[in-house]
Motif scaffolding. Structure first.
Motif, PDB file in Angstrom:
ATOM      1  N   PHE A 135       0.830  -1.200   0.000  1.00 17.64           N
ATOM      2  CA  PHE A 135       0.000   0.000   0.000  1.00 17.64           C
ATOM      3  C   PHE A 135       0.868   1.255   0.000  1.00 17.64           C
ATOM      4  CE2 PHE A 135      -1.788   3.549   2.386  1.00 17.64           C
ATOM      5  CZ  PHE A 135      -2.889   3.832   1.599  1.00 17.64           C
ATOM      6  N   TRP A 136       0.461   2.241  -0.799  1.00 21.55           N
ATOM      7  CA  TRP A 136       1.073   3.565  -0.770  1.00 21.55           C
ATOM      8  C   TRP A 136       0.022   4.577  -1.184  1.00 21.55           C
ATOM      9  CZ3 TRP A 136       0.863   6.433  -5.218  1.00 21.55           C
ATOM     10  CH2 TRP A 136       0.657   5.737  -6.419  1.00 21.55           C
ATOM     11  N   SER A 137       0.207   5.819  -0.786  1.00 20.01           N
ATOM     12  CA  SER A 137      -0.696   6.880  -1.214  1.00 20.01           C
ATOM     13  C   SER A 137       0.046   8.209  -1.261  1.00 20.01           C
ATOM     14  CB  SER A 137      -1.912   6.996  -0.290  1.00 20.01           C
ATOM     15  OG  SER A 137      -1.540   7.515   0.969  1.00 20.01           O
ATOM     16  N   VAL A 138      -0.393   9.060  -2.170  1.00 19.42           N
ATOM     17  CA  VAL A 138       0.129  10.424  -2.292  1.00 19.42           C
ATOM     18  C   VAL A 138      -1.060  11.355  -2.435  1.00 19.42           C
ATOM     19  CG1 VAL A 138       1.486  12.045  -3.669  1.00 19.42           C
ATOM     20  CG2 VAL A 138       2.285   9.691  -3.376  1.00 19.42           C
ATOM     21  N   THR A 139      -1.150  12.352  -1.570  1.00 19.71           N
ATOM     22  CA  THR A 139      -2.188  13.376  -1.655  1.00 19.71           C
ATOM     23  C   THR A 139      -1.505  14.706  -1.919  1.00 19.71           C
ATOM     24  OG1 THR A 139      -3.600  12.180  -0.109  1.00 19.71           O
ATOM     25  CG2 THR A 139      -4.109  14.503  -0.481  1.00 19.71           C
ATOM     26  N   VAL A 140      -1.955  15.405  -2.960  1.00 17.38           N
ATOM     27  CA  VAL A 140      -1.302  16.637  -3.402  1.00 17.38           C
ATOM     28  C   VAL A 140      -2.269  17.804  -3.312  1.00 17.38           C
ATOM     29  CG1 VAL A 140      -0.079  17.761  -5.305  1.00 17.38           C
ATOM     30  CG2 VAL A 140       0.098  15.276  -4.994  1.00 17.38           C
ATOM     31  N   SER A 141      -1.799  18.915  -2.741  1.00 11.98           N
ATOM     32  CA  SER A 141      -2.558  20.165  -2.736  1.00 11.98           C
ATOM     33  C   SER A 141      -1.627  21.280  -3.193  1.00 11.98           C
ATOM     34  CB  SER A 141      -3.088  20.477  -1.328  1.00 11.98           C
ATOM     35  OG  SER A 141      -2.038  20.925  -0.495  1.00 11.98           O
ATOM     36  N   ASN A 142      -2.140  22.496  -3.248  1.00  9.38           N
ATOM     37  CA  ASN A 142      -1.285  23.635  -3.591  1.00  9.38           C
ATOM     38  C   ASN A 142      -0.239  23.905  -2.520  1.00  9.38           C
ATOM     39  OD1 ASN A 142      -2.294  24.506  -6.131  1.00  9.38           O
ATOM     40  ND2 ASN A 142      -4.114  25.309  -5.113  1.00  9.38           N
ATOM     41  N   GLN A 143      -0.424  23.336  -1.338  1.00  9.32           N
ATOM     42  CA  GLN A 143       0.501  23.577  -0.237  1.00  9.32           C
ATOM     43  C   GLN A 143       1.562  22.494  -0.081  1.00  9.32           C
ATOM     44  OE1 GLN A 143      -3.040  23.963   0.310  1.00  9.32           O
ATOM     45  NE2 GLN A 143      -2.596  26.075  -0.303  1.00  9.32           N
ATOM     46  N   GLY A 144       1.443  21.381  -0.792  1.00  7.45           N
ATOM     47  CA  GLY A 144       2.456  20.357  -0.675  1.00  7.45           C
ATOM     48  C   GLY A 144       1.947  18.973  -1.014  1.00  7.45           C
ATOM     49  N   MET A 145       2.820  18.009  -0.848  1.00 14.55           N
ATOM     50  CA  MET A 145       2.549  16.608  -1.132  1.00 14.55           C
ATOM     51  C   MET A 145       2.682  15.821   0.169  1.00 14.55           C
ATOM     52  SD  MET A 145       5.062  14.058  -3.316  1.00 14.55           S
ATOM     53  CE  MET A 145       4.690  14.778  -4.920  1.00 14.55           C
ATOM     54  N   ARG A 152       5.877   3.316   6.645  1.00 12.44           N
ATOM     55  CA  ARG A 152       6.261   4.695   6.948  1.00 12.44           C
ATOM     56  C   ARG A 152       5.039   5.504   7.334  1.00 12.44           C
ATOM     57  NH1 ARG A 152       9.223   7.761   3.411  1.00 12.44           N
ATOM     58  NH2 ARG A 152      10.208   5.947   2.476  1.00 12.44           N
ATOM     59  N   ALA A 153       5.256   6.453   8.219  1.00 10.41           N
ATOM     60  CA  ALA A 153       4.207   7.390   8.616  1.00 10.41           C
ATOM     61  C   ALA A 153       4.048   8.443   7.522  1.00 10.41           C
ATOM     62  CB  ALA A 153       4.569   8.051   9.939  1.00 10.41           C
ATOM     63  N   PRO A 154       2.872   9.116   7.438  1.00 16.94           N
ATOM     64  CA  PRO A 154       2.683  10.177   6.445  1.00 16.94           C
ATOM     65  C   PRO A 154       3.779  11.234   6.547  1.00 16.94           C
ATOM     66  CG  PRO A 154       0.597   9.615   7.461  1.00 16.94           C
ATOM     67  CD  PRO A 154       1.652   8.877   8.235  1.00 16.94           C
ATOM     68  N   LEU A 155       4.290  11.642   5.391  1.00 17.79           N
ATOM     69  CA  LEU A 155       5.395  12.605   5.320  1.00 17.79           C
ATOM     70  C   LEU A 155       5.018  13.726   4.372  1.00 17.79           C
ATOM     71  CD1 LEU A 155       8.384  13.365   5.940  1.00 17.79           C
ATOM     72  CD2 LEU A 155       9.009  11.970   3.950  1.00 17.79           C
ATOM     73  N   ALA A 156       5.113  14.978   4.841  1.00 15.07           N
ATOM     74  CA  ALA A 156       4.804  16.150   4.019  1.00 15.07           C
ATOM     75  C   ALA A 156       6.060  16.633   3.307  1.00 15.07           C
ATOM     76  CB  ALA A 156       4.231  17.263   4.896  1.00 15.07           C
ATOM     77  N   LEU A 157       5.933  16.893   2.004  1.00 11.86           N
ATOM     78  CA  LEU A 157       7.076  17.279   1.187  1.00 11.86           C
ATOM     79  C   LEU A 157       6.689  18.401   0.222  1.00 11.86           C
ATOM     80  CD1 LEU A 157       8.188  13.684   0.141  1.00 11.86           C
ATOM     81  CD2 LEU A 157       9.410  15.141   1.764  1.00 11.86           C
TER      82      LEU A 157
END
Length: 223
Positions: A135-145, A152-157
């Motif tokens: 399992f993996w997921s990526v959520t993208v907004s104008n403020q980051g990924m 792994r725990a959720p990581l903001a980039l």
């Protein structure tokens, strides 16, 4: 390689908003299309969409999509209703009990389970991609990924986006010791576990490891 748009996001903010009916901008001078999210059901062979937080319901015609077949398969798998995120041309209809009709031009997402109208992040999300095994997921907004991956725990980039020919999109990030590449292509994609249908395929390369999945635009993006 032609790149039509390129930008870099540096700031990272939480993603909080409520899911509501979303009306898109006109997408062509010839016809105006509307984007709606809501509950999709079937009665006597007719598909119906009841938008989020809206008492009306609209008769669905599939247009140049496979929504009839996809919905039939998912509803035939023991589900009484689906969450649908659709874009199409609104109009009148003679179907009894309908408040109008939608001729569907794009199926962003069709799913039997998971967040739907109750998704608190939908309106600020540009893209959401995910895959299985692992399992993996990526959520993208104008403020980051925000990246969630195997073990792994959720990581903001921060991230960089490139819009490529044929509607393809590349998102990349190099921060906190991570090398992330997310490649999106406009092609019907089916989740191998849930059967959910989305309008893009996704490939995530995380520190060189390739993982595959599906993706769709959130409410902040209406391409």
């Amino acid at each position: 390689m032609h790149i039509s748009r390129k930008f870099l996001v540096f700031t990272l903010l939480p993603l909080f908003a409520s899911c509501a009916v979303y009306t898109g901008k006109p997408v062509s001078p010839e016809k105006s299309e509307t984007r709606l999210q809501g509950e999709l059901t079937r009665e006597n062979g007719q598909l119906w969409l009841k938008p989020c937080e809206d008492p009306r319901r609209f008769a669905i015609t599939e247009g140049n999509t496979t929504i009839t077949q996809d919905a039939s398969e998912l509803l035939g798998d023991g589900h009484s209703a689906l969450f649908a995120d659709l874009r199409g041309v609104m109009g009148s209809t003679q179907v009894s009990g309908a408040d109008g009709a939608m001729q569907v031009g794009r199926v962003y997402r069709l799913q039997p389970e998971g967040h739907g109208c109750d998704d608190p992040n939908f309106k600020r999300t540009l893209v959401r991609a995910a895959g299985q095994e692992p399992f993996w997921s990526v959520t993208v907004s104008n403020q980051g990924m925000v990246l969630s991956g195997p073990d792994r725990a959720p990581l903001a980039l921060p991230y960089m986006e490139e819009q490529l020919p044929e509607g393809r999109i590349n998102l990349t990030s190099e921060a906190n010791g991570e090398r992330v590449e997310l490649w999106l292509a406009p092609q019907r994609c089916v989740n191998s576990m849930s059967g959910a249908v989305e309008h893009m395929t996704a490939q995530l390369r995380l520190n060189g490891k390739l993982m595959r999945g599906c993706a769709s635009f959130g409410g902040a993006r209406n391409d």
